[in-house]
Write an enzyme that holds these catalytic residues in place. Structure first.
Site, PDB file in Angstrom:
ATOM      1  N   CYS A 168     -66.928  23.941  -8.347  1.00 22.46           N
ATOM      2  CA  CYS A 168     -66.456  25.266  -7.915  1.00 22.46           C
ATOM      3  C   CYS A 168     -66.327  26.115  -9.173  1.00 22.46           C
ATOM      4  CB  CYS A 168     -65.121  25.153  -7.183  1.00 22.46           C
ATOM      5  SG  CYS A 168     -65.102  23.948  -5.832  1.00 22.46           S
ATOM      6  N   GLY A 172     -66.294  31.012 -14.188  1.00 22.44           N
ATOM      7  CA  GLY A 172     -67.112  30.433 -15.247  1.00 22.44           C
ATOM      8  C   GLY A 172     -66.385  30.016 -16.509  1.00 22.44           C
ATOM      9  N   ASP A 222     -72.720  24.570  -0.460  1.00 20.81           N
ATOM     10  CA  ASP A 222     -71.398  24.243   0.050  1.00 20.81           C
ATOM     11  C   ASP A 222     -70.934  22.989  -0.686  1.00 20.81           C
ATOM     12  OD1 ASP A 222     -69.178  23.297   1.472  1.00 20.81           O
ATOM     13  OD2 ASP A 222     -69.962  23.975   3.398  1.00 20.81           O
ATOM     14  N   CYS A 293     -53.918  24.625  -8.591  1.00 17.96           N
ATOM     15  CA  CYS A 293     -52.734  25.266  -9.168  1.00 17.96           C
ATOM     16  C   CYS A 293     -51.732  25.640  -8.091  1.00 17.96           C
ATOM     17  CB  CYS A 293     -53.121  26.486  -9.997  1.00 17.96           C
ATOM     18  SG  CYS A 293     -54.227  27.632  -9.174  1.00 17.96           S
TER      19      CYS A 293
END
Length: 333
Positions: A168, A172, A222, A293
């Site tokens: 994911c 970047g 996906d 997170c």
């Protein structure tokens, strides 16, 4: 849950709330406004519906710690406080300028994995280093981020020639950080969302020189299906799983969308688990750093619990599960 070997020694290095933040009343502006020091930029507005929800939920879950967490979430100067230098565009003056501004290395050389080319700086007083704009054909000198985001990168301990998947990858930052550490044999950066995928490509173009960019595979698959499409292909896999993104929704200008997002948050732990399961299938007998997170205790526990129940996964791979804690250094994601 155990932190990766690289994580435990780092925790004391981050500024604590008492040292890094001004008094709470100075951090949370009247009428829900957060001041912007940049001229011409509109002030950020706190979405009161979201803040009220957080007050109720996190006061119950975090207790006294919520006051410090709240200050970070509502104080933009504490976001993206770390500066990751780009080894592909080094400036002899930059490190000197940072030293004058009070920045110092975020990581100690005594860590089990810390390449000399990996340089990240932080400082103890709130503030944000000036951002650099994207310019076609010109590499940026540094990337702004939360230093906690680099924990899974260090936990992976990527070595030259290893095949790596960033499942994911957008926007970047972690992909850029991996390339500061080593030169993978095959580097696959995946991002399913179309807008975020374009953002990822721009980030790579802004930080990585063209010969190396051509060796990076960027896809829009996906992530839940990659384990079936590319089984046991990678030595190392990074899964920065979608999270609650509390900070963004706290400043949402669309109350209806923010309210809907609060309702949908419970579904994210299931999505995280599906991505982690795809990670297990896509790896050789190597290492993975899985990152989220969540501040919500039940969500973090649900994801970790589902992963731990996968006995076969535990027997075949070493998994490092990094769930970002609620301390000041780990909040502004």
């Amino acid at each position: 849950m155990r932190l990766p070997r690289a994580a435990a020694p780092l925790l004391p290095l981050y500024p604590r709330a008492e040292a890094a933040l001004p008094p709470r009343r100075a951090a949370v502006r009247a009428a829900g406004q957060v001041e912007s020091k940049a001229k011409g930029k509109p002030q950020k507005q706190i979405c009161q519906v979201v803040l009220d929800h957080f007050e109720k939920q996190y006061t119950a879950e975090l207790g006294d710690a919520w006051a410090s967490v709240r200050d970070v979430l509502t104080y933009p100067l504490c976001w993206q406080y770390a500066v990751l230098l780009n080894k592909f565009s080094q400036s002899s003056e930059l490190e000197g300028t940072m030293a004058v501004k009070g920045y110092y290395p975020a990581f100690h050389g005594s860590l089990p994995y810390l390449p000399s080319s990996f340089k990240c700086y932080i400082r103890r007083t709130p503030g944000r280093f000036p951002a650099q704009k994207h310019q076609a054909g010109k590499l940026k000198e540094y990337y702004l981020l939360n230093a906690a985001s680099l924990l899974p990168v260090l936990a992976l301990e990527v070595k030259d020639g290893e095949d790596v998947l960033d499942l994911c990858a957008a926007p970047g930052g972690k992909s850029v950080a991996i390339l500061q550490c080593a030169c993978p044999g095959q580097f696959h950066c995946n991002e399913y969302d179309d807008l975020r995928s374009r953002w990822l490509k721009q980030t790579i173009e802004s930080f990585i020189p063209e010969p190396l960019v051509n060796l990076i595979m960027v896809s829009k698959l996906d992530g839940r299906q990659i384990g079936d499409l590319k089984p046991e292909l990678y030595d190392k896999v990074l899964v920065d799983a979608p999270c609650s993104n509390d900070r963004s929704w706290l400043f949402s200008s669309d109350i209806q969308q923010a309210t809907l997002r609060l309702i949908q948050r419970k579904e994210l732990s299931s999505l995280q688990f599906e991505l982690l399961r795809a990670d297990v299938r896509s790896r050789k007998q190597g290492i993975s750093a899985q990152f989220s997170c969540w501040l919500v205790k039940w969500a973090a526990a649900a994801t970790a619990g589902q992963l731990q129940r996968r006995k076969a996964a535990r027997e075949t791979v070493e998994t490092v599960l990094v769930l970002r804690s609620s301390s000041i250094a780990f909040v502004a994601c």
